[in-house]
Each structure stands twice: as C-alpha cells, then as structure tokens.
Design a protein around this motif. Sequence first.
Motif, PDB file in Angstrom:
ATOM      1  N   ILE A 172      -5.939  11.208  -0.223  1.00 28.24           N
ATOM      2  CA  ILE A 172      -4.742  10.483   0.196  1.00 28.24           C
ATOM      3  C   ILE A 172      -3.796  10.388  -1.002  1.00 28.24           C
ATOM      4  CG2 ILE A 172      -3.844   8.298   1.070  1.00 28.24           C
ATOM      5  CD1 ILE A 172      -6.587   7.812   2.347  1.00 28.24           C
ATOM      6  N   THR A 173      -2.582  10.896  -0.851  1.00 26.50           N
ATOM      7  CA  THR A 173      -1.625  10.884  -1.958  1.00 26.50           C
ATOM      8  C   THR A 173      -0.394  10.032  -1.668  1.00 26.50           C
ATOM      9  OG1 THR A 173      -0.607  12.915  -1.100  1.00 26.50           O
ATOM     10  CG2 THR A 173      -2.346  13.161  -2.756  1.00 26.50           C
ATOM     11  N   ASP A 174      -0.261   9.523  -0.461  1.00 27.03           N
ATOM     12  CA  ASP A 174       0.881   8.698  -0.069  1.00 27.03           C
ATOM     13  C   ASP A 174       0.463   7.225  -0.095  1.00 27.03           C
ATOM     14  OD1 ASP A 174       3.190   7.627   0.974  1.00 27.03           O
ATOM     15  OD2 ASP A 174       2.664   8.108   3.045  1.00 27.03           O
ATOM     16  N   PRO A 175       1.087   6.385  -0.936  1.00 29.22           N
ATOM     17  CA  PRO A 175       0.708   4.972  -1.010  1.00 29.22           C
ATOM     18  C   PRO A 175       0.754   4.257   0.346  1.00 29.22           C
ATOM     19  CG  PRO A 175       2.113   5.536  -2.862  1.00 29.22           C
ATOM     20  CD  PRO A 175       2.109   6.730  -1.947  1.00 29.22           C
ATOM     21  N   ALA A 176       1.735   4.605   1.185  1.00 31.30           N
ATOM     22  CA  ALA A 176       1.829   3.966   2.501  1.00 31.30           C
ATOM     23  C   ALA A 176       0.625   4.328   3.359  1.00 31.30           C
ATOM     24  CB  ALA A 176       3.121   4.370   3.200  1.00 31.30           C
ATOM     25  N   ALA A 177       0.229   5.598   3.330  1.00 29.93           N
ATOM     26  CA  ALA A 177      -0.944   6.032   4.093  1.00 29.93           C
ATOM     27  C   ALA A 177      -2.207   5.376   3.546  1.00 29.93           C
ATOM     28  CB  ALA A 177      -1.066   7.558   4.032  1.00 29.93           C
ATOM     29  N   LEU A 178      -2.248   5.210   2.233  1.00 34.79           N
ATOM     30  CA  LEU A 178      -3.407   4.553   1.628  1.00 34.79           C
ATOM     31  C   LEU A 178      -3.504   3.108   2.110  1.00 34.79           C
ATOM     32  CD1 LEU A 178      -5.784   4.476  -0.345  1.00 34.79           C
ATOM     33  CD2 LEU A 178      -4.154   3.861  -2.160  1.00 34.79           C
ATOM     34  N   ARG A 179      -2.383   2.405   2.168  1.00 31.72           N
ATOM     35  CA  ARG A 179      -2.400   1.012   2.617  1.00 31.72           C
ATOM     36  C   ARG A 179      -2.870   0.902   4.069  1.00 31.72           C
ATOM     37  NH1 ARG A 179       1.870   0.917  -0.983  1.00 31.72           N
ATOM     38  NH2 ARG A 179       1.585  -0.605  -2.656  1.00 31.72           N
ATOM     39  N   GLU A 180      -2.477   1.845   4.895  1.00 37.93           N
ATOM     40  CA  GLU A 180      -2.947   1.843   6.283  1.00 37.93           C
ATOM     41  C   GLU A 180      -4.460   2.032   6.337  1.00 37.93           C
ATOM     42  OE1 GLU A 180      -0.846   4.790   8.479  1.00 37.93           O
ATOM     43  OE2 GLU A 180       1.114   3.823   8.261  1.00 37.93           O
TER      44      GLU A 180
END
Length: 257
Positions: A172-180
């Motif tokens: 996972i490289t997108d912080p928003a995707a990581l938060r989800e």
Amino acid sequence: MGRLVPAVTRALDILELFLDGDGTLSAPDIVRRLQLPRTTVHELVTTLAARGYIVQVQGQPGRYRLGVRPYQLGSRYAEQLDLAAEGQQVARSVAETCDETVHVAILEYTDVIYIAKVDSTHAVRMVSAAGRRLPAHCTSVGKMLLASLPEAELNARIPDDADLLAMTPNSITDPAALRETLARIRERGLAVENRESNPDVSCVAAPVRDRTGRVVAAISISVPMIRWSDERRIELEQLAAKGAAELSERLGHRSVA
C-alpha cells in the motif's frame, strides 16, 4: 508435582474475587460465592487483612478491598517483565502448534522491529531474523500496530502526503488507502498482509496489550503462498489471537469478558 495446600488455595480464591464487580466484598459475599464455612472465611479474611492483602473500606464496616501488598507484588512482577523473552516463549508455543514462522514486533515511529522469532520447520519458509526492521505499512504486525494508534498520532506519523515505500507490487503506497485498511483492521482486531513485504509470503497478526490495555506489540504468523488459503488464514487468525491473548496476559493484561 506437590500437593496443593487447601488453605492457601482458598486464600487465593478470595483475593481473585476482588477482580470482579466494584472491587469490594464482605465476609457474607465471600461465603456465598465460594461456598465456604463462615468460620473458615473469617479466619482467612483476618489473616489476609493482617498481612496487608486486604483492608477495610473506610466508612463501610465489614467490607474489604485489596490492600497495598498485591500492588507491591504486581509492581515487582512488572519490573521483571521482559517483552522479548516473554514474546519468544509465546512465539515458540504458537509455532509448535502451526509449524509456521512466528514473529513478535514493536512499532518504532513508522517501522516495525522484530523482537522475537521462531522458524517453521518446513523446507519452504519465511527467512527473517529478530532485530530486523521493516516499513510498518507493508507488514501485518505493522498495520496492526498502526491501527492501534490514536488518530492524531497516526496522522503525525503518516501525513496525507507521506511517501510510502513499496516493497512489492501489493504494498500500500497511498496514505488514504492505508487509513481505510487500518480502519477495517481496527474493527476486526486482526490484520492480514497479502504479499505486501514479500511476494511469496502472506501473514496474519493480532495485538498484544500491557496491563493498562495499551497495544505494545503484535504477534504474526507468516506463511508461504504454497500453504496459504482462506481456510488456513482463518485458522491462523484464531491462533494468532490466542497467542496474542496469552502474551498480553503475561504482561498483566486482563481481558473483559
């Protein structure tokens, strides 16, 4: 193994009653809950009070609460705890059950550091070492630990514009995707890594808590893809949760049923 001493067992049974309810008990409460003779309870309560294990509740004659002595013993136990050593013992037990590689890790800012590890005996297994450091967002233990952080602290460590390293195409490289992803982990209380740090390995992880309930570590089970399946994942999630609960108990955490 030697014979259990009934009087000592009964005294400990009384002390453990204070773990429930509001933490206060009367002698009749103890008689009723342990089904012991009143004379026996009176003698045991008198002895425990004389040694500082219980004290009378101020303004409530006949009611008792824990005294300072159990706190002193608990504090000494906490001082002697070694998370790495306790983690190694639990990891060994888990590994013996599933014959897969088991890690215990802690969080250091945005990385995880493995503090304990037990290898699988399979010829095909994950190769790693205690002391190794990896980006937390790429591992099941790391995601479990990140998910346990307060929101403000998580945002400080991984801001919206954070540059997240990719270890594999699945990272996972997108912080928003990581938060989800972390939100889902928070709901389940378990984390899964799908070939995010190693293209040939998937992992499951569960949180380890200290006596205050704070998540201080995570325990994971790593499996080569040749032995991975949905059925195996469910089985290992349950085992990781059990191992994490055991390690948490060793650290003084008491789960609430």
